[in-house]
Design a protein around this motif. Structure first.
Motif, short mmCIF file in Angstrom:
data_model
loop_
_atom_site.label_atom_id
_atom_site.label_comp_id
_atom_site.label_asym_id
_atom_site.label_seq_id
_atom_site.Cartn_x
_atom_site.Cartn_y
_atom_site.Cartn_z
N ARG A 40 -28.44 38.40 78.16
CA ARG A 40 -27.32 39.33 78.23
C ARG A 40 -27.65 40.53 79.10
N MET A 41 -28.89 41.00 79.04
CA MET A 41 -29.26 42.17 79.83
C MET A 41 -29.21 41.89 81.33
N LEU A 42 -29.28 40.63 81.73
CA LEU A 42 -29.18 40.30 83.14
C LEU A 42 -27.75 40.41 83.65
N PHE A 43 -26.79 40.23 82.77
CA PHE A 43 -25.39 40.23 83.19
C PHE A 43 -24.67 41.54 82.87
N GLU A 44 -25.30 42.45 82.17
CA GLU A 44 -24.64 43.71 81.83
C GLU A 44 -24.40 44.56 83.07
N ASP A 45 -25.30 44.50 84.05
CA ASP A 45 -25.12 45.28 85.27
C ASP A 45 -23.85 44.87 86.00
N GLU A 46 -23.56 43.59 86.02
CA GLU A 46 -22.34 43.13 86.68
C GLU A 46 -21.11 43.67 85.97
N LEU A 47 -21.13 43.73 84.65
CA LEU A 47 -19.99 44.26 83.91
C LEU A 47 -19.82 45.74 84.19
N VAL A 48 -20.91 46.47 84.26
CA VAL A 48 -20.84 47.90 84.55
C VAL A 48 -20.33 48.13 85.96
N LYS A 49 -20.79 47.32 86.91
CA LYS A 49 -20.32 47.46 88.30
C LYS A 49 -18.82 47.20 88.39
N GLU A 50 -18.36 46.17 87.69
CA GLU A 50 -16.93 45.85 87.72
C GLU A 50 -16.10 46.99 87.14
N LYS A 51 -16.57 47.58 86.06
CA LYS A 51 -15.83 48.69 85.45
C LYS A 51 -15.80 49.89 86.37
N THR A 52 -16.93 50.22 87.01
CA THR A 52 -16.95 51.38 87.89
C THR A 52 -16.11 51.14 89.12
#
Length: 61
Positions: A40-52
């Motif tokens: 999960r920690m590998l994919f959290e950055d992508e979720l944060v980038k999408e939100k920003t």
């Protein structure tokens, strides 16, 4: 009619057996998920980038 009683008894015994096996598996940690949190920690950055990116796009409009 006696066949129904025999089949009912056998099915209840089998169901109890599966239930006991399930309880034992749960107590031994068979269903603990140790893989997903590490991935999960590998994919959290992508979720944060999408939100920003979405907030940046909505603020610029």
């Amino acid at each position: 009619m006696s066949v129904i009683y025999i089949l009912l008894t056998i099915s209840i015994i089998v169901a109890i057996g599966f239930f006991v096996a399930f309880i034992i598996a749960v107590r031994n940690g068979q269903f603990d998920d140790s893989y997903t949190p590490s991935v999960r920690m590998l994919f959290e950055d992508e979720l944060v980038k999408e939100k920003t990116e979405k907030t940046i796009l909505t603020k610029n409009d």
